[in-house]
Design an enzyme around this catalytic site. Sequence first.
Site, mmCIF file in Angstrom:
data_model
loop_
_atom_site.group_PDB
_atom_site.id
_atom_site.type_symbol
_atom_site.label_atom_id
_atom_site.label_comp_id
_atom_site.label_asym_id
_atom_site.label_seq_id
_atom_site.Cartn_x
_atom_site.Cartn_y
_atom_site.Cartn_z
ATOM 1 C CB CYS A 126 -83.350 -1.653 -85.303
ATOM 2 S SG CYS A 126 -82.314 -3.070 -85.591
ATOM 3 C CG HIS A 159 -97.423 -7.818 -73.365
ATOM 4 N ND1 HIS A 159 -97.794 -8.968 -74.007
ATOM 5 C CD2 HIS A 159 -97.085 -6.939 -74.341
ATOM 6 C CE1 HIS A 159 -97.679 -8.793 -75.309
ATOM 7 N NE2 HIS A 159 -97.248 -7.580 -75.539
ATOM 8 C CG ASP A 194 -77.048 -10.057 -81.015
ATOM 9 O OD1 ASP A 194 -77.034 -10.463 -79.833
ATOM 10 O OD2 ASP A 194 -77.676 -10.625 -81.929
ATOM 11 C CD GLU A 208 -77.778 -8.605 -85.480
ATOM 12 O OE1 GLU A 208 -78.552 -8.782 -84.534
ATOM 13 O OE2 GLU A 208 -77.742 -9.347 -86.487
#
Lengths: 239, 863
Positions: free
Chosen positions: B795, B482, B748, B724
């Site tokens: 993604c 963050h 992955d 993946e």
Amino acid sequence: MSAGGAGRTSEGAVDAAAVTAWLREFAADVAARRDELTELDAAIGDADHGVNMDRGMQAVMSKLPAAAIGADARAASEEAPLGPLLKTVGMTLVSTVGGAAGPLYGTLFLEMGKAAGDRAALTTAEWAEVVAAGVAGVQRRGKAEAGDKTMVDALLPVVGALRAAAQGGAETSAAARAAANAAAQGMRATVPLVARKGRASYLGERSAGHQDPGATSSWLLLEAAARVLGGGGATTGTD
Amino acid sequence: MVGLVVVSHSARLAEGVVELAAQMAGSEVRIGAAGGLDEPGDALGTDATRVLTAIKDVWSGDGVLVLMDLGSAVLSAELAVDLLEAEQRDKVLLTEAPLVEGAVAAGVAAALGEPLESVAAAARAGLEGKTAQLVPGDREGAPAGAGHDRAAPAGDQALAPSGETIRLTVRTPLGIHARPAALLVRTAAEYDAVVTVANGTLGRGPVSARSLTGVATLGVGLGDELVVTAHGPQASQALDAIRRLAEDSFGDPRPDSASDEATERIGLRPAEDRRETRDETDDDAATATAEPPPAGAVLTGIAASPGVAAGPACRLHRAVPGPLDAPAEDPSTEWAALQSALRAAAGEVERSRASLALRTREHDAAILDAHLLLLDDEALLEAAREAVLTRGEPAARAWAEAVNAAARDWEALEDPYQRARAEDLRDLGARVLRHLAGSEATGDPSPEGILVAQDLSPADVADLDTARTAGIALAGGSATSHAAILARALGVPVVAGAGAALLAVADGTPLAVDGDAGTVTVAPSPERLAAVARRREEQAGEAAAAQAAAGGPAVTRDGLAVAVEANIGGPHDVPAAVAAGADGVGLLRTEFLFQGAASMPDEGEQAAAYAAVADALGGRPLTVRTLDAGADKPLPYLAVPPEANPFLGLRGLRLSLARPGQLGRQLRAILRAAAGRTIRVMFPMVADVDELRRALAVLDEARASLTDEGVPVPAHLETGIMLEVPAAALLAEKLAPLVDFFSVGTNDLTQYTLAAERGNAGVAALFDPLHPAVLGLIARASAAATATGRRLAVCGEVAGDRLAVPLLVGLGVSELSMNPVAIPAAKQAVRATDAGEAAALAREALSAESAAAVRRLLAAAAG
């Protein structure tokens, strides 16, 4: 069913001969239902209850002749005490069963033996108290309460049933039948329960819907007693 | 001397544990094994009579400690005690201590002639060394876990540090691990002296040299400095003996070149490198001992926030959290103190948020809302409350342990985004501890120049004045924290992971931070400084343009529309995604619903959560991924047994198919939410056609059951799978007819294709989603998708890589889903792309022989 024990209880309500016959009956039942017990255990435990109990009871059987003959021999001359016989059974189970059932069933018989002491035969009321002592020992050992989905769920109702039968003046055969029925009810009541003790408790909610294997073997034990003690013969309770 | 008995289901295990314990305890301690059954075939089980015999065998008047493994071992041990004579029974203790560690610790304590109670206490504390070594956060200092703080209780601190002191450099290859520690403890105990030891390198201790667990928690590694202090009549002799012990390498083989190499191979790093992982509060110590990098040196790290900046090195100064082991007042006082510290910390974060809101847009400031929510987390508070009110623990300790436990849960996750939440939580935890200790955390003005630190929290970044702090250089940290996200929002360039050498740079040393290349230049040349200034101006213009255009569609120069969507972890991320210009959500991780919940959320709760996210998106499409859990991402109520290789184990769809009831419930919830909303569903970790068929069957069943119940469901729920696993890409022609879309999870897919884990520094160089082998699999999936009219999305993180955008478009990808902050720049990258040229670029990349070659190609194409 082996009816070897039937009719052997003419002298006292529960004596060494009756206990020997009872254990034979139980050993035969466990052997016959070994896979069934293991399957129940496979659903919620480590799939060894049938095998473990069978190993333990076979070991008890191999010791029984000596213990029983000893009892018979003494019965001919004097009365054979129940305590040592029950303790032998307990110690044998303790060192041969292996799983949690070893110390638990072991404690059941050891405590029963302690409570029976030197008495050679027990009235229904005495038998009820001996069984109660054994069940209390199991509870202490496993720290299980009613509703934890353990063998205690089958055994606790037995104590109540035996005591009630004794107070009502029931004969040993009727008391043993009532006890077995109470155990069956307790066993069936474990099905919807969520296990809170032992390996099944790791499953949490998923243990619900399965009958507890320990409660099942406990029912077998009481059912064997009902068949042996209720098989006929005079059970007048005089000794 | 106290005797020990080891009870196990396995005779061999019991004997092995006895052997290990005896190795450290010496031959005088009597240790008995009671394992297995006296039945043929090494039957597993426990036998109370064996336990009884073992207790009698090791019996002495001092008593016996019994350690056992699980289940019936406990019952058998208890039964054995009942079978003892009454007078013996009182001198036998059963302990819940860990079998191996407990036996070893107890053995040493018994050898020292400790009484039964102390031996039992040593056994119970047996895990502390391991906890300190393995539990994340412990090694980093604060907030420390149970192992650490118990290792240095007030009593040990009180052991007078006066007296004679020697400093030894540890030359034992594996450090002061259990065996050398035991030797040290036994040696120290031989003398009439109070001896304490501390790890001078890591600043841990001092602890009593008579405590095995204490010594173990010092975490003394190869090259660390051991500070040994002794006073009392035989202090000198004790120190001499310990010095000899150290010279003798604590009984371990001395390191030679061969064993150095072995040390290297098994991933044990010398002290110099291990400093990297320490807390920032230790920076000064590191600065004092490490060589600063020379002028002109370029430290390479991770590009965590774009842009360039230059200025003098400067640092934040933080108060150190208070001690954890202040004795507990009465529970209600402790609880009140914790609550007030929590309020103070929350107030501090709220002030930071207000300051941030003035300088960024609302959605950036909202990151600190998530931060605040962590402080309000019910599970966290409940754990602390129980420790304080039920167990009477001091507030600081209760809080630190609750934070550690929760942070560990996050750290166990595979997703770096989620793992970064653990850092936030630990930072907040430390903030609360500082308030508990009564120290104010803030007050210093934002330092001027390039901020140098081990790592920063989001709140630290929020408090920065960007007019004073031009750039950030971190020795640790990550691009997904963050802190990095906020730095990007504030436009502060950040290089993370620049390594420990950075921390040796003196305050005031000129530094140039390049947040695009991921480099920090120490004392750069005047030419370099001028270039930095030029780049700063250009980039300010570009960023403004991207942000201004973020809300518009991303269409290539030749008219191909590409959907640029957001990857989000829950409803709280939606405002940021929308504000960043997301055309939809390409990946909603549903784990947020399941983590932290004590039980599986029911269908209604799930449906409401999905509907809420879709509604907040205002008609933009929402892609919901079904639960992606496994041994690598454990959930408390999903009882996945630990796996030797969780990435190749029961995870993702595999786990869901093993729990079809749970999958059915989630699919029913998704179907219910999808009625009247643009919601799609996506299955993770598909490796094989049958798996997909089974998942689709569960979906059909869910739909049929809802229809039977009269619940409205959409006529068609768009369904896709994550690509993946290489097998799925290779089977794309078979899978495509069964679905509406593919979404490539590049993280992955890269890991499985190259057999390289991103987090493993030894193979991280292999891990590159732009490797031609990975691109080849994407191309194959693209061909299958095109032939059947299916959409192809990406993604993974690479979707947000500006350089990679043309390549992905060229490979036929029509949807890119990424971290929201990357969206404006990715849209600009799409708009700069010509789809025809991109297809040619992709063909060239596919024939490249390495990821480096692909990157060179992309850099050349980008001009």
